[in-house]
Design a protein around this motif. Sequence first.
Motif, short mmCIF file in Angstrom:
data_model
loop_
_atom_site.label_atom_id
_atom_site.label_comp_id
_atom_site.label_asym_id
_atom_site.label_seq_id
_atom_site.Cartn_x
_atom_site.Cartn_y
_atom_site.Cartn_z
N VAL A 21 0.81 -1.22 0.00
CA VAL A 21 0.00 0.00 0.00
C VAL A 21 0.85 1.27 0.00
N ASP A 22 2.15 1.14 0.26
CA ASP A 22 3.00 2.33 0.33
C ASP A 22 3.56 2.72 -1.03
N GLY A 23 3.40 1.90 -2.05
CA GLY A 23 3.94 2.23 -3.36
C GLY A 23 5.43 2.07 -3.48
N VAL A 24 6.07 1.41 -2.53
CA VAL A 24 7.53 1.18 -2.55
C VAL A 24 7.84 -0.30 -2.65
N TYR A 25 7.29 -1.09 -1.73
CA TYR A 25 7.56 -2.52 -1.71
C TYR A 25 6.49 -3.26 -2.51
N PRO A 26 6.87 -4.18 -3.38
CA PRO A 26 5.87 -5.01 -4.05
C PRO A 26 5.12 -5.87 -3.03
N PRO A 27 3.84 -6.12 -3.25
CA PRO A 27 3.08 -6.92 -2.28
C PRO A 27 3.51 -8.38 -2.29
N GLY A 28 3.41 -9.01 -1.13
CA GLY A 28 3.67 -10.44 -1.02
C GLY A 28 5.07 -10.84 -0.66
N LEU A 29 5.99 -9.89 -0.42
CA LEU A 29 7.35 -10.25 -0.05
C LEU A 29 7.41 -10.60 1.44
N PRO A 30 7.99 -11.74 1.82
CA PRO A 30 8.06 -12.09 3.25
C PRO A 30 8.96 -11.12 4.01
N VAL A 31 8.50 -10.72 5.19
CA VAL A 31 9.23 -9.75 6.00
C VAL A 31 9.69 -10.36 7.31
N ALA A 32 8.76 -10.91 8.11
CA ALA A 32 9.12 -11.38 9.44
C ALA A 32 8.07 -12.37 9.92
N LYS A 33 8.39 -13.00 11.07
CA LYS A 33 7.46 -13.88 11.77
C LYS A 33 7.30 -13.37 13.21
N ILE A 34 6.08 -13.50 13.72
CA ILE A 34 5.81 -13.07 15.09
C ILE A 34 6.46 -14.05 16.06
N GLU A 35 7.31 -13.52 16.94
CA GLU A 35 8.04 -14.37 17.88
C GLU A 35 7.38 -14.39 19.26
N ARG A 36 6.95 -13.23 19.73
CA ARG A 36 6.40 -13.16 21.08
C ARG A 36 5.36 -12.06 21.16
N ILE A 37 4.29 -12.32 21.90
CA ILE A 37 3.19 -11.36 22.09
C ILE A 37 3.01 -11.15 23.59
N GLU A 38 3.05 -9.87 23.98
CA GLU A 38 2.85 -9.52 25.39
C GLU A 38 1.57 -8.70 25.51
N ARG A 39 0.60 -9.26 26.21
CA ARG A 39 -0.67 -8.57 26.46
C ARG A 39 -0.75 -8.21 27.94
N ARG A 40 -0.99 -6.94 28.21
CA ARG A 40 -1.05 -6.44 29.58
C ARG A 40 -2.45 -5.94 29.88
#
Length: 326
Positions: A236-255
């Motif tokens: 959506v930013d017009g810079v990166y093509p859609p669908g390129l892998p970036v990262a994986k969620i490692e840890r979620i902290e809910r307070r």
Amino acid sequence: MPLGTLDRTAPPLFNQGQSALSKLIFFGALSLFLMVADARFHLVQPLRAAVGAVLYPVQWLALKPVQMMMGGSRYFEDLQTAQRNEDEARKALMLQAERASQADTLAQDNARLRALLELRQTTQAPGRAAEVLYDAADPYTRKIVIDQGLTQGVAPGSPVIDAHGVLGQVTQVQPFTSEVTLVIDRDLSIPVQNTRTGVRSVAFGDASAHGGGLELRFMAANADLQEGDLLSTSGVDGVYPPGLPVAKIERIERRADSAFARIYCVPLARVTAARYVLVLAPTGAPSAPPAPAPAAAVRKKPEAKPAAKADKATDKADKKAAERAR
């Protein structure tokens, strides 16, 4: 000799000119002016580019001994790992053969769905291969320098990827080299999308004690996120093509005392060990103008007017002949 005729001025050896305090004030004001002018108006950018072009041969010569030593050690390491890589490649080839057949079926189904929905086909961004020369000297940033620059057609803002995912973005371009800011830098952000749920967000470089990763900010505590979810570029930013892998969620902290969750991610690209990368063109780059219409098609339009006039004249003549017959 009378005392009034003696020269009382200091010899040239002891003539110091302006005082040390005035020199300190002058050069301090000059340095402050240059820093403000460079930050606001980029006045020193042409000088920086010229110095980079002049010092590039010196950098090239200084890196040669290091590259030779690294190449020698890498040669012996490659001899030991070649057979192991061959065995792993054979196993991976068997798995890829099965996945390839499934991918062909999915691609055909996807093409049919796109034709039914009249969606525009996703265009592949052109890319250019580059090699990582060294890390940037600034210890407070996460940047690398590649061997492609303005002379090779690299533009500022171009996304950079490796074989595993998005590595960063080109932030400064020299005539022969370019500076790439990595995704784990605190000043870089990437619009991402959760491939499992389709939810869009923005990933920021993690500058906290958990540095070396990314962080999803301003996500609600009850958001549908799980550890292990894959994040890819949304486009959506017009810079990166859609669908390129970036990262994986490692840890979620809910307070309980916060409406937002702390979500830490691990980049898929080898941000600290990348050697060869691919520089893509930004998806928002202007495309070539459409080709003009052929001259033959333009000439055919005026020919329709005489034919229409001839038809009108024929109709008038028929009417007159009918009136005379009456």
